[in-house]
Design a protein around this motif. Structure first.
Motif, PDB file in Angstrom:
ATOM      1  N   ASN A  84       0.716  -1.149   0.238  1.00  0.00           N
ATOM      2  CA  ASN A  84      -0.032  -0.045  -0.015  1.00  0.00           C
ATOM      3  C   ASN A  84       0.773   1.283   0.032  1.00  0.00           C
ATOM      4  OD1 ASN A  84      -2.310   1.336  -0.041  1.00  0.00           O
ATOM      5  ND2 ASN A  84      -2.415   1.692   2.270  1.00  0.00           N
ATOM      6  N   GLY A  85       1.726   1.389  -0.867  1.00  0.00           N
ATOM      7  CA  GLY A  85       2.705   2.360  -0.946  1.00  0.00           C
ATOM      8  C   GLY A  85       3.569   2.749  -1.950  1.00  0.00           C
ATOM      9  N   ILE A 109       4.524  -6.077   4.912  1.00  0.00           N
ATOM     10  CA  ILE A 109       3.352  -4.794   4.737  1.00  0.00           C
ATOM     11  C   ILE A 109       4.083  -3.543   4.394  1.00  0.00           C
ATOM     12  CG2 ILE A 109       1.396  -3.514   5.513  1.00  0.00           C
ATOM     13  CD1 ILE A 109       0.824  -6.088   7.359  1.00  0.00           C
ATOM     14  N   ASP A 111       3.199   0.309   3.903  1.00  0.00           N
ATOM     15  CA  ASP A 111       2.148   1.356   4.058  1.00  0.00           C
ATOM     16  C   ASP A 111       2.620   2.752   3.939  1.00  0.00           C
ATOM     17  OD1 ASP A 111      -0.635   1.417   4.644  1.00  0.00           O
ATOM     18  OD2 ASP A 111       0.153   2.540   6.407  1.00  0.00           O
ATOM     19  N   THR A 118      -4.537   3.600   8.635  1.00  0.00           N
ATOM     20  CA  THR A 118      -4.065   2.073   8.484  1.00  0.00           C
ATOM     21  C   THR A 118      -4.385   1.427   9.811  1.00  0.00           C
ATOM     22  OG1 THR A 118      -2.865   2.078   6.603  1.00  0.00           O
ATOM     23  CG2 THR A 118      -2.684   0.414   7.995  1.00  0.00           C
ATOM     24  N   PHE A 137       6.815   1.260   7.452  1.00  0.00           N
ATOM     25  CA  PHE A 137       5.680   2.494   7.437  1.00  0.00           C
ATOM     26  C   PHE A 137       6.486   3.854   6.665  1.00  0.00           C
ATOM     27  CE2 PHE A 137       3.401   0.719  11.224  1.00  0.00           C
ATOM     28  CZ  PHE A 137       2.251   0.494  10.380  1.00  0.00           C
ATOM     29  N   SER A 139       4.059   6.227   6.850  1.00  0.00           N
ATOM     30  CA  SER A 139       2.630   6.783   6.947  1.00  0.00           C
ATOM     31  C   SER A 139       2.407   7.353   7.936  1.00  0.00           C
ATOM     32  CB  SER A 139       1.843   5.567   6.535  1.00  0.00           C
ATOM     33  OG  SER A 139       1.924   4.541   7.626  1.00  0.00           O
ATOM     34  N   ALA A 142      -0.995   5.323  11.767  1.00  0.00           N
ATOM     35  CA  ALA A 142      -1.246   3.798  11.740  1.00  0.00           C
ATOM     36  C   ALA A 142      -1.153   3.334  13.225  1.00  0.00           C
ATOM     37  CB  ALA A 142       0.039   3.063  10.906  1.00  0.00           C
TER      38      ALA A 142
END
Length: 324
Positions: A84-85, A109, A111, A118, A137, A139, A142
């Motif tokens: 997701n990045g 993951i 992100d 998230t 991350f 992000s 989260a």
């Protein structure tokens, strides 16, 4: 472009030439737990699930109850299990829940949404690629909670972030013998987690928690300890933690007011080590801690070592013992 639920049956789904693309608002992709296996062929070299879009913004996606196997041993290029990045417009408000994420080719993951939101809840993350984090991350805001992390590599990071807004609460982290890198770094809140060894002890290069604002209520046990390893490097608050089996319990390396209160620190090196150079408005409060440190023939290790130039400290009500 809105809504929908994709229910995956039991069975093995092997990706052959393209990632599963999720570019839709309000979609849920749900499996049957361990019975729903999503993996990929050899030399797939792509992320398994890729969220977001090149130009449009999507939000509110749920990925639930899927067993992912990244087939790490047979991949070459950088790829993630849940990605997701890497697209220009990653998914906002993503929930990853109840999944098994094993053998990721890089991070399990990744992100990096524009607005955050998230939540990573109740997952099992195991044996992602060495020198990479399970969760990467870039992000904002989260939340990582109630997950189980385990890796057999001594160089695997567990959570790595380049923003200090992620909250990591009530997870369990299992470290391998001779673990020698940083477990988690650059978080806002690391609280009520359990860190334990699968066997053996930390190595001299290990840092369990690095560069976090708030570290509260955690249990950190590094085995019998290595005098050069570090339990916690924090910026603001270290409260009510149980820290044992490391070298230095708590280390202050940056300028700023600091509260180290109510911790149990039984370590092989220094209990609290201040190395930062303080500004005139910064105060370290070290209060109500139990500290027991090792004693060698040179009295090398101190319960509290104030090595920072001009650092102002309030030290009160601590129970300090230099052991044998």
């Amino acid at each position: 472009t809105t809504g929908g639920r994709v229910l995956l049956s039991e069975g093995t789904f092997t990706l052959g030439s393209a990632a599963v693309s999720i570019a839709k608002n309000g979609v849920t992709i749900e499996g049957q737990g361990k019975g729903t296996i999503v993996t990929c062929k050899n030399s797939f070299n792509l992320s398994l699930f890729k969220l977001g879009h090149a130009s449009a913004q999507y939000t509110n996606c749920i990925i639930r109850d899927i067993y992912f196997d990244g087939n790490q041993a047979n991949q070459g290029a950088t790829s993630y299990t849940i990605d997701n990045g890497t697209l220009t417009k990653p998914m906002d408000n993503l929930l990853i829940e109840g999944c098994y994420l094993l053998n990721a080719a890089e991070a399990a993951i990744y992100d990096n949404p524009a607005s955050g939101g998230t939540i990573i809840y109740g997952n099992h993350l195991e044996n992602w690629k060495a020198a990479n984090p399970a969760i990467l991350f870039a992000s904002y805001q989260a939340i990582v909670t109630n997950n189980y992390f385990i890796n057999s590599s001594t160089t695997a990071k567990y959570i790595s972030s380049n923003s200090t807004t992620a909250t990591v609460v009530s997870n369990r982290f299992i470290l391998p013998s001779s673990y020698n890198t940083t477990m988690v770094n650059n978080l806002y809140n690391f609280s009520y987690n359990t860190v334990a060894m699968s066997s053996g002890n930390l190595s001299s290069s290990a840092i369990v928690v690095d560069s976090c604002d708030i570290v509260e209520g955690n249990t950190i046990n590094g085995g019998t300890g290595n005098v050069s390893s570090i339990g916690i490097i924090a910026y603001r608050v270290v409260v009510n933690n149980y820290i044992s089996g490391v070298g230095t319990g708590v280390k202050i390396t940056v300028d700023g007011s600091m509260n180290i209160i109510g911790n149990y620190i039984s370590v092989q090196g220094h209990g609290v080590h201040v190395t930062a150079t303080s500004s005139v408005n910064s105060i370290a409060v070290i209060q109500g801690n139990y500290m027991r440190v090792s004693k060698d023939t040179s009295n090398t290790y101190d319960c509290i070592l104030l090595a920072g130039s001009s650092y102002r400290s309030i030290i009160t009500g601590n129970n300090m013992t230099q052991g044998t």
